[in-house]
Design a protein around this motif. Structure first.
Motif, PDB file in Angstrom:
ATOM      1  N   GLU A   1      23.712  58.506  33.069  1.00 26.14           N
ATOM      2  CA  GLU A   1      24.408  58.662  34.286  1.00 26.14           C
ATOM      3  C   GLU A   1      25.545  59.660  34.237  1.00 26.14           C
ATOM      4  O   GLU A   1      26.152  60.288  35.234  1.00 26.14           O
ATOM      5  N   PHE A   2      26.265  59.912  33.095  1.00 27.58           N
ATOM      6  CA  PHE A   2      27.081  60.830  32.723  1.00 27.58           C
ATOM      7  C   PHE A   2      26.757  61.890  31.937  1.00 27.58           C
ATOM      8  O   PHE A   2      26.101  61.953  31.090  1.00 27.58           O
TER       9      PHE A   2
ATOM     10  N   ASP B   1      23.171  62.755  37.867  1.00 29.33           N
ATOM     11  CA  ASP B   1      22.419  63.016  39.004  1.00 29.33           C
ATOM     12  C   ASP B   1      23.423  63.537  40.216  1.00 29.33           C
ATOM     13  O   ASP B   1      24.618  63.306  40.575  1.00 29.33           O
ATOM     14  N   PRO B   2      22.922  64.895  40.669  1.00 27.95           N
ATOM     15  CA  PRO B   2      23.750  65.471  41.619  1.00 27.95           C
ATOM     16  C   PRO B   2      24.117  64.636  42.908  1.00 27.95           C
ATOM     17  O   PRO B   2      25.030  64.958  43.390  1.00 27.95           O
ATOM     18  N   THR B   3      23.227  63.709  43.177  1.00 31.58           N
ATOM     19  CA  THR B   3      23.430  62.961  44.505  1.00 31.58           C
ATOM     20  C   THR B   3      24.750  61.903  44.186  1.00 31.58           C
ATOM     21  O   THR B   3      25.184  61.410  45.324  1.00 31.58           O
ATOM     22  N   GLN B   4      25.007  61.692  43.075  1.00 34.70           N
ATOM     23  CA  GLN B   4      26.044  60.613  42.499  1.00 34.70           C
ATOM     24  C   GLN B   4      27.472  61.524  42.291  1.00 34.70           C
ATOM     25  O   GLN B   4      28.376  60.702  42.077  1.00 34.70           O
ATOM     26  N   ALA B   5      27.384  62.795  42.391  1.00 33.75           N
ATOM     27  CA  ALA B   5      28.828  63.537  42.240  1.00 33.75           C
ATOM     28  C   ALA B   5      29.712  63.230  43.051  1.00 33.75           C
ATOM     29  O   ALA B   5      30.843  63.188  42.583  1.00 33.75           O
ATOM     30  N   GLY B   6      29.400  62.736  44.388  1.00 35.45           N
ATOM     31  CA  GLY B   6      30.351  62.480  45.271  1.00 35.45           C
ATOM     32  C   GLY B   6      31.158  61.135  44.796  1.00 35.45           C
ATOM     33  O   GLY B   6      32.543  61.114  44.880  1.00 35.45           O
TER      34      GLY B   6
ATOM     35  N   VAL C   1      24.978  53.666  44.519  1.00 35.07           N
ATOM     36  CA  VAL C   1      25.429  54.389  43.435  1.00 35.07           C
ATOM     37  C   VAL C   1      24.626  54.118  42.228  1.00 35.07           C
ATOM     38  O   VAL C   1      24.537  54.635  41.226  1.00 35.07           O
ATOM     39  N   THR C   2      24.001  52.962  41.944  1.00 37.69           N
ATOM     40  CA  THR C   2      23.302  52.442  40.812  1.00 37.69           C
ATOM     41  C   THR C   2      21.901  51.920  41.125  1.00 37.69           C
ATOM     42  O   THR C   2      21.510  51.260  42.275  1.00 37.69           O
TER      43      THR C   2
END
Length: 388
Positions: free
Chosen positions: A118-119, A183-188, A49-50
């Motif tokens: 990131e937010f 980042d859409p990939t981190q939405a989950g 995630v980071t």
């Protein structure tokens, strides 16, 4: 390919039996796809995630042991550290345990400085959060999931932290804003996250004051992360609270693995499933060949050699297993977004499904070997006399 109609026809000779066998293999490969993807994510944490410029400092011996809040200033003094913040595990849920909320008490300024970019959060909501002592920022997906609205008072039940005023495990927060992942990939990974003030948490808890769960650091040069990690840990060497500093991805994986040896558990489940499947599918293929002994004898009479009969039976087994495997793996691929939301901080990759086809071929060869060899060794006279 010219024998495909013959193989297809024999495969569906007993439609009900084929359908149920197919469903069994589909379910097995659905489990294989899901569990193998999770195991791959735990074993290859590079897609976490980071970024590489993030470090996490925990107690050297266990992430369940806290660290003194005062360590923050010493960590910030380490050359190469651009920002440091602190977080504690809250362990909360909404109304009932299945409604898990990844609630984090954070220091507003340092946390958002460290995670800058990131937010996505509006200035209005951020200002409301800063000005409200009991305020909380909730991920937009979390608001939608529970039907929360801005202005609602939300009770969360902590599994650890009691309040000093009444000894209760229930904490109430005012939802003053929402945020989403840039980042859409981190939405989950952020879908169940709720942020609230560390000051409120530290003042309100009945024990553990002045301690934090872990520190996060952002470094100026990601290539120096290993050296900076060593410098941080050297500060606290031989102290009552020695530390372990590692990349944020490694920390995320270690945090989830506190549940146990995930890899061993997943492999044990898959082993049990496929061991059972070997007997089920193998018995089905043996029964199918027994029922077709006279037909196989006729094929040999018409000039089909032993090798060709062997290949026909193996092809039937391959067709059954591969079709079912493709369906099962496709279903597991469709489930990846759901799994990603459930597993905080785990990045899933479809490439983990590729070995499934190889497993399907291996399974087909194993279960098809015995009936294929029997078919190859058939004596024409004895087989034609068979009354089955």
């Amino acid at each position: 390919m010219k024998y495909f109609p013959l193989i297809w026809a024999t495969l569906w000779r007993k439609k009900t039996r084929t359908v149920f066998t197919l469903l069994s293999i589909v379910i097995a490969f659905l489990l294989f796809g899901v569990l193998e993807t999770i195991d791959h994510a735990f074993s290859h944490p590079s897609g976490g995630v980071t970024g590489a410029d993030k470090l996490v400092t925990t107690n050297k011996y266990s992430i369940t042991l806290s660290l003194p809040f005062a360590d923050a200033q010493q960590i910030r003094s380490v050359p190469g550290v651009a920002e440091a913040t602190w977080i504690s595990w809250f362990g909360g849920y909404y109304q009932e345990p299945k409604n898990f909320v990844f609630a984090l008490p954070v220091d507003t300024d340092s946390y958002f400085n460290l995670h800058k970019g990131e937010f996505v959060v509006s200035d209005e909501h951020m200002q409301a959060y800063r000005n409200t002592r009991t305020g909380a920022l909730a991920n937009s997906a979390l608001l939608k999931k529970f039907g929360w609205k801005i202005g609602d008072k939300i009770p969360l039940h902590s599994t650890i932290w009691t309040r000093k005023d009444d000894g209760s495990l229930d904490w109430t927060f005012d939802i003053v804003g929402s945020f989403s992942a840039k980042d859409p990939t981190q939405a989950g990974a952020q879908a169940t996250t709720l942020l609230f003030h560390y000051e409120l948490f530290d003042e309100g808890r009945s024990f553990g004051k002045g301690s934090v769960g872990w520190f996060e650091e952002r470094v100026n040069d990601a290539s120096q992360s290993a050296a900076i990690s060593s410098r941080i840990d050297a500060l606290f060497a031989n102290s009552p609270n020695e530390t372990k500093t590692q990349p944020a991805n490694d920390f995320a994986m270690a945090f989830i693995k506190q549940l146990g040896d995930i890899g061993f558990v997943l492999r044990a489940i898959l082993g049990a499933v496929f061991f059972t499947l070997l007997f089920l599918t193998g018995n089905t293929m043996m029964q199918s060949v027994r029922e077709r002994i006279p037909e196989l004898a006729v094929l040999k009479t018409l000039g089909f050699g032993d090798g060709r009969v062997l290949r026909l039976v193996l092809a039937e087994s391959l067709l059954l297993c591969v079709i079912a495997a493709i369906i099962g793996l496709a279903l597991s691929y469709a489930m990846l977004p759901i799994i990603k939301i459930a597993l905080q901080g785990v990045e899933l990759t479809p490439s983990a499904l590729i070995p499934g086809i190889g497993v399907a071929v291996l399974l087909a060869l194993i279960v098809g070997a015995a009936p294929a060899l029997r078919a190859m060794r058939l004596n024409i006279v004895d087989a034609l006399a068979d009354k089955r």
